[in-house]
Design an enzyme around this catalytic site. Structure first.
Site, PDB file in Angstrom:
ATOM      1  CB  SER A 121      15.769  -1.207  21.330  1.00  0.00           C
ATOM      2  OG  SER A 121      14.984  -1.090  20.174  1.00  0.00           O
ATOM      3  CE1 TYR A 139      13.588  -6.317  22.456  1.00  0.00           C
ATOM      4  CE2 TYR A 139      12.553  -4.729  20.979  1.00  0.00           C
ATOM      5  CZ  TYR A 139      13.683  -5.291  21.527  1.00  0.00           C
ATOM      6  OH  TYR A 139      14.917  -4.801  21.168  1.00  0.00           O
ATOM      7  CE  LYS A 165      16.026  -4.723  24.922  1.00  0.00           C
ATOM      8  NZ  LYS A 165      17.197  -5.295  25.596  1.00  0.00           N
TER       9      LYS A 165
HETATM   10  C1  UD1 Z   1      12.296  -3.731  15.597  1.00  0.00           C
HETATM   11  C2  UD1 Z   1      12.670  -2.544  16.461  1.00  0.00           C
HETATM   12  C3  UD1 Z   1      14.076  -2.683  16.950  1.00  0.00           C
HETATM   13  C4  UD1 Z   1      14.248  -4.003  17.634  1.00  0.00           C
HETATM   14  C5  UD1 Z   1      13.909  -5.122  16.674  1.00  0.00           C
HETATM   15  C6  UD1 Z   1      14.010  -6.453  17.387  1.00  0.00           C
HETATM   16  C7  UD1 Z   1      11.514  -0.492  15.755  1.00  0.00           C
HETATM   17  C8  UD1 Z   1      11.596   0.732  14.924  1.00  0.00           C
HETATM   18  N1  UD1 Z   1      12.592  -1.302  15.675  1.00  0.00           N
HETATM   19  O1  UD1 Z   1      13.003  -3.641  14.401  1.00  0.00           O
HETATM   20  O2  UD1 Z   1      14.360  -1.653  17.846  1.00  0.00           O
HETATM   21  O3  UD1 Z   1      15.568  -4.149  18.084  1.00  0.00           O
HETATM   22  O4  UD1 Z   1      12.579  -4.960  16.232  1.00  0.00           O
HETATM   23  O5  UD1 Z   1      13.610  -7.493  16.587  1.00  0.00           O
HETATM   24  O6  UD1 Z   1      10.578  -0.748  16.441  1.00  0.00           O
HETATM   25  N2  UD1 Z   1      10.212  -6.522   6.912  1.00  0.00           N
HETATM   26  C9  UD1 Z   1       9.631  -7.024   5.765  1.00  0.00           C
HETATM   27  N3  UD1 Z   1       9.484  -8.370   5.651  1.00  0.00           N
HETATM   28  C10 UD1 Z   1       9.919  -9.246   6.614  1.00  0.00           C
HETATM   29  C11 UD1 Z   1      10.518  -8.720   7.784  1.00  0.00           C
HETATM   30  C12 UD1 Z   1      10.631  -7.355   7.906  1.00  0.00           C
HETATM   31  O7  UD1 Z   1       9.233  -6.272   4.887  1.00  0.00           O
HETATM   32  O8  UD1 Z   1       9.751 -10.467   6.435  1.00  0.00           O
HETATM   33  C13 UD1 Z   1      10.364  -5.061   7.037  1.00  0.00           C
HETATM   34  C14 UD1 Z   1       9.614  -4.502   8.232  1.00  0.00           C
HETATM   35  O9  UD1 Z   1       8.291  -4.181   7.883  1.00  0.00           O
HETATM   36  C15 UD1 Z   1      10.474  -3.293   8.575  1.00  0.00           C
HETATM   37  C16 UD1 Z   1      11.887  -3.695   8.131  1.00  0.00           C
HETATM   38  O10 UD1 Z   1      11.720  -4.798   7.256  1.00  0.00           O
HETATM   39  O11 UD1 Z   1      10.060  -2.222   7.801  1.00  0.00           O
HETATM   40  C17 UD1 Z   1      12.753  -4.123   9.298  1.00  0.00           C
HETATM   41  O12 UD1 Z   1      12.054  -5.094  10.062  1.00  0.00           O
HETATM   42  P1  UD1 Z   1      12.765  -5.956  11.199  1.00  0.00           P
HETATM   43  O13 UD1 Z   1      14.032  -6.527  10.687  1.00  0.00           O
HETATM   44  O14 UD1 Z   1      11.747  -6.886  11.739  1.00  0.00           O
HETATM   45  O15 UD1 Z   1      13.162  -4.887  12.307  1.00  0.00           O
HETATM   46  P2  UD1 Z   1      12.271  -3.719  13.006  1.00  0.00           P
HETATM   47  O16 UD1 Z   1      10.884  -4.158  13.135  1.00  0.00           O
HETATM   48  O17 UD1 Z   1      12.578  -2.455  12.304  1.00  0.00           O
END
Ligand code: UD1
Length: 338
Positions: free
Chosen positions: A125, A151, A155
């Site tokens: 990841s 987590y 990795k």
């Molecule tokens: C993270 C990890 C990724 C991992 C994944 C597993 C990083 C950069 N990425 O992804 O490698 O495989 O977790 O789950 O560490 N968001 C909202 N509202 C929500 C949910 C998310 O605003 O309800 C935003 C988050 O703040 C983020 C983006 O959406 O900015 C993506 O979030 P998410 O889908 O949870 O993935 P990552 O955290 O990027």
């Protein structure tokens, strides 16, 4: 037919990979403990494959079980997906994460050595880059960072285990560093099955639009990005699955190859919401909330190496991924898939 062991093959990315393996003429053998996958969608995987696929129900860190599987089949290679992946849960239950994710990879490489199976493709990841200090477009040469969760550490540590094991020349591995996998199979019959309240953004969006969740909270509005929300590299799960076929087919001239798997393009959370509304024609109920602890402001992939070495690049954009996720959400509701 070349046999490939797919650990976690009933899960989100694993199941899409199984479908692509069959399309490419391989015989996948699945081992999955169904801790985060539903037996209910296995039939759909078989339907998409056009035949039944052997499934061993069990934990891939169970060495006794794994040995019987390696004895029963002559594998060309292993694709190791099986792992827990919820960032927040890993903070609450670190032992559970270290135990499951590290024991899993250890047993897999041990059996590969024991049975002389050389080729491993591992689900890594972009979390291994931590918060990039230089460019937010990271290459495989970008120094490893401090992962933001147990987590993420599993990795990073699993990568190190594989690198060390590969030094003795008995296994060769491709470490695929995924960015943000989203989307579903275009049939709408397989996709991500979040347990309880989704952590990831796209399942949260589809569940909100479907009326299962009331409102999406966008975590943070004051990041130093074009619109103040985080920037991610969202990659369609089918493109990601296809990258594994290229990795399994790769003739490795060294022990380890590390490859970023993304689109090379950053998309902000607000852009993702706009794309969702455009594609589905639905207006999404959302609000801004505070930043989520541990979130990286912006990160996306340099994908030159994937193109050069795997002759692979992402073909599907964010809109296609959302369209497919939405189809899957509706299928789940209709067929009560949980
Ligand atoms: C993270 C990890 C990724 C991992 C994944 C597993 C990083 C950069 N990425 O992804 O490698 O495989 O977790 O789950 O560490 N968001 C909202 N509202 C929500 C949910 C998310 O605003 O309800 C935003 C988050 O703040 C983020 C983006 O959406 O900015 C993506 O979030 P998410 O889908 O949870 O993935 P990552 O955290 O990027």
């Amino acid at each position: 037919m070349k046999k490939i062991l797919v650990t976690g093959g009933a899960g989100y990315i694993g199941s899409h990979c199984v479908v692509e393996l069959v399309k490419s003429g391989f015989q996948p053998i699945i081992i999955d403990d169904f801790s985060n996958a539903s037996p209910a969608t296995l039939q759909n995987v078989f339907d998409l494959c056009g035949r039944e696929i052997p499934v061993i129900t069990g934990d891939c860190s169970d060495e006794v079980l794994l040995r019987t599987v390696f004895k029963a089949h002559e594998f060309e290679g292993v694709i190791h997906f099986a792992a827990f992946k919820a960032v927040g849960e890993s903070v609450e239950h670190p032992i559970k994460y270290y135990q499951n994710n590290l024991n899993g990879v250890l047993s897999v490489v041990k059996m590969m050595e024991e049975f002389g199976v050389q080729k491993l493709v591992f689900s890594s990841s972009c979390t291994v880059y931590g918060t990039p200090t230089g460019s937010v477009k990271v290459t495989e040469e970008t120094p490893l960072g401090v992962p933001n969760s147990p987590y993420g550490w599993t990795k990073l540590m699993a990568e190190q285990i594989i690198k060390d094991v590969a030094k003795n020349g008995k296994i060769k591995a491709v470490l695929l560093r995924y960015f943000n996998p989203i989307g579903a199979h275009e049939s709408g019959k397989i996709g991500e099955l979040p347990v309880g309240v989704p952590n990831n953004i796209v399942p949260y969006m589809t569940q909100t639009a479907a009326g299962i969740r009331e409102q999406l909270t966008v975590f943070g509005s004051d990041y130093q990005t074009t619109d103040g929300t985080c920037l991610r590299d969202f990659i369609h799960v089918t493109d990601l699955a296809i990258a594994h076929i290229a990795a399994i087919n790769l003739e490795l001239d060294k022990e380890i190859e590390i490859i970023n798997i993304g689109t090379g393009k950053g998309t902000s959370v607000l852009e993702l919401i706009s794309a969702f509304e455009e594609v589905t024609g639905k207006s999404l109920n959302w609000k801004f909330g505070p930043r989520r602890a541990g979130d990286v402001e912006a990160i996306f992939a340099e994908v030159e190496k994937a193109h050069k070495i795997l002759n692979w690049s992402a073909k599907r954009g964010v809109k296609k991924a959302i369209e497919d996720s939405w189809r899957w959400e509706q299928y789940r509701l209709k067929h009560e898939v949980v």
